[in-house]
Design an enzyme around this catalytic site. Structure first.
Site, mmCIF file in Angstrom:
data_model
loop_
_atom_site.group_PDB
_atom_site.id
_atom_site.type_symbol
_atom_site.label_atom_id
_atom_site.label_comp_id
_atom_site.label_asym_id
_atom_site.label_seq_id
_atom_site.Cartn_x
_atom_site.Cartn_y
_atom_site.Cartn_z
ATOM 1 N N ASP A 266 5.453 -0.002 1.044
ATOM 2 C CA ASP A 266 6.100 1.013 0.200
ATOM 3 C C ASP A 266 5.699 2.450 0.534
ATOM 4 O O ASP A 266 5.968 3.368 -0.256
ATOM 5 C CB ASP A 266 5.780 0.726 -1.278
ATOM 6 N N ASP B 194 14.356 -3.885 -0.313
ATOM 7 C CA ASP B 194 13.818 -2.576 -0.698
ATOM 8 C C ASP B 194 13.179 -1.852 0.490
ATOM 9 O O ASP B 194 13.110 -0.620 0.537
ATOM 10 C CB ASP B 194 12.749 -2.721 -1.795
HETATM 11 N N1 GLY Z 1 10.660 -2.054 -4.878
HETATM 12 C C1 GLY Z 1 10.521 -2.691 -6.127
HETATM 13 C C2 GLY Z 1 11.666 -2.540 -7.047
HETATM 14 O O1 GLY Z 1 12.716 -2.048 -6.712
HETATM 15 O O2 GLY Z 1 11.519 -2.971 -8.169
#
Ligand code: GLY
Length: 403
Positions: A118, A179
């Site tokens: 992330d 994501d």
């Molecule tokens: N990347 C985690 C979410 O979108 O909840």
């Protein structure tokens, strides 16, 4: 008899006429004043937020009426400072800049963190915005080092960056979530800034491999793909935050929409544009997309129309569609803009916009973080706020009304 024929003909003419209505007539009436009002409100709300967040933490959501704030390794840590940078860019308010600086530098140690995918959210959103707005080179080494940390998670055989180091029982060994497309913007930016070819190679490989394995024939996406790191390819396809393995979790769809739009912007490779258009088509023409265009948390939630909405998906989609509208022909462009404007209009209405000093000082209500995990259900989410602010800023810039 004659009378009923003529009534039938009149009805037929009316039906044909209504099918031929130009799209413009259905346009949402979102305007510059509404966008500015929403941003002015956001500033007041976040100035209040500044007073209640402990210095070492970053706001994430609200639970049982209490603010939830987390340490810097939480995946959302970049959004609050990055939102402050946008609000400073809009207002020129030095108090917001000071708070943005303070919260941005709190995240500096993340540049050496290799335990998550992330880092694009956590580093590029705040430091990238800070650099873009101030032009100060001091932010650059953090982004470059963060990109070096991110590519340590790339596996050559699988051709992708690993998302999570934790497993869910024996469910997966090398999980990649859709994501993850959102972290590639940082790599492509870092490639342009540093010339390090590895950043580019990893981001292209990840985007291409994701196109191959993550997407179904209808251009909806699975949430999680478990990769085979010995032979390459997918070992398992499943969900973690969606309703079921075969459902279309709303935020996953719009992460992909945003991610491939950015891939096209940064590379000008038409295959990414086609992918973004196909994903937009799935989302915008889905029979379960509500009239106000704010998605249910999962397009296949069994309790639709009573299912929870996810305001964050609406905000992410609005921001992505505003950008994508600039890359396509006129009729598609106005279709994307109509939808984005409707999303912004809905989010700026009392149905989604909080009241001053309520909602833990977050801007939007009604997000869904992780419904199957029982967390952040019908709650504010810092990333919903961030992409809402970004979309408002984009809207004003596109309409030459930013300052
Ligand atoms: N990347 C985690 C979410 O979108 O909840």
């Amino acid at each position: 008899m004659k009378k009923s024929i003529s009534i039938l003909m009149t009805l037929a003419i009316l039906i044909v006429a209504s099918c031929n209505q130009p799209k413009e007539e259905k346009q949402a009436t979102f305007d510059v004043d509404q966008a500015k009002a929403a941003l002015d409100f956001s500033i007041k709300q976040y100035k209040g937020m500044r007073e209640i967040v402990p210095d070492s933490l970053i706001p994430k959501s609200v639970k049982d009426g209490q603010l939830v704030a987390r340490g810097i390794r939480d995946w959302v840590s970049g959004f609050y400072p990055a939102s402050l940078w946008y609000l400073y860019e809009y207002s020129g308010d030095e108090e917001l800049k000071a708070e943005a600086e303070k919260r941005t530098w709190l995240l500096e140690p993340l540049k050496d963190y290799t335990g998550t995918h992330d880092l694009g959210f956590m580093i590029y959103c705040p430091f990238g915005n800070a650099y873009r707005i101030t032009g100060d080179e001091k932010y650059v080494p953090v982004i470059i080092k963060g990109s070096e940390s991110l590519i340590t998670r790339f596996n050559e055989t699988a051709g992708v960056i690993k998302s999570w180091d934790w497993t869910r029982g024996d469910d997966w060994t090398f999980p990649v979530i859709i994501d993850n497309m959102m972290n590639l913007e940082m790599l492509l930016w870092a490639y342009e800034k540093s010339g390090n070819e590895a950043f580019k190679a990893v981001s292209l490989s990840h985007a291409d491999t994701t196109m191959k394995h993550h997407y179904r024939d209808d251009y909806s996406t699975w949430h999680v793909i478990d990769y085979d790191t010995e032979n390459g390819g997918a070992k398992g396809k499943m969900t973690h935050q969606g309703y079921s393995d075969d459902s279309a979790w709303a935020r996953g769809q719009v992460w992909g929409l945003y991610g491939y739009t950015v891939m096209y912007r940064q590379t000008k490779d038409k295959k990414y544009l086609e992918q973004a258009k196909k994903v937009a088509d799935f989302v915008l023409n889905h029979p379960n997309l509500p009239e106000d265009k704010i998605p249910y948390w999962d397009f296949n939630a069994p309790d639709i129309p009573n299912a929870y909405r996810d305001a964050s998906s609406g905000a992410i989609a609005a921001s992505a569609l505003l950008e994508l509208s600039g890359y396509v022909d006129e009729s598609l462009s106005s279709f994307y803009l109509d939808n984005a404007h409707q999303m912004l209009k809905s989010l700026s209405s009392p149905a989604y916009l909080a009241k001053l000093n309520e909602n833990g000082n977050f801007i939007l209500m009604h997000g869904v973080g992780h419904l199957p995990g029982g967390s952040e259900i019908d709650a504010p989410l810092s990333y919903g706020d961030y992409y809402f602010i970004e979309a408002l800023v984009r809207y004003l810039k596109m309409n030459n009304a930013f300052k």
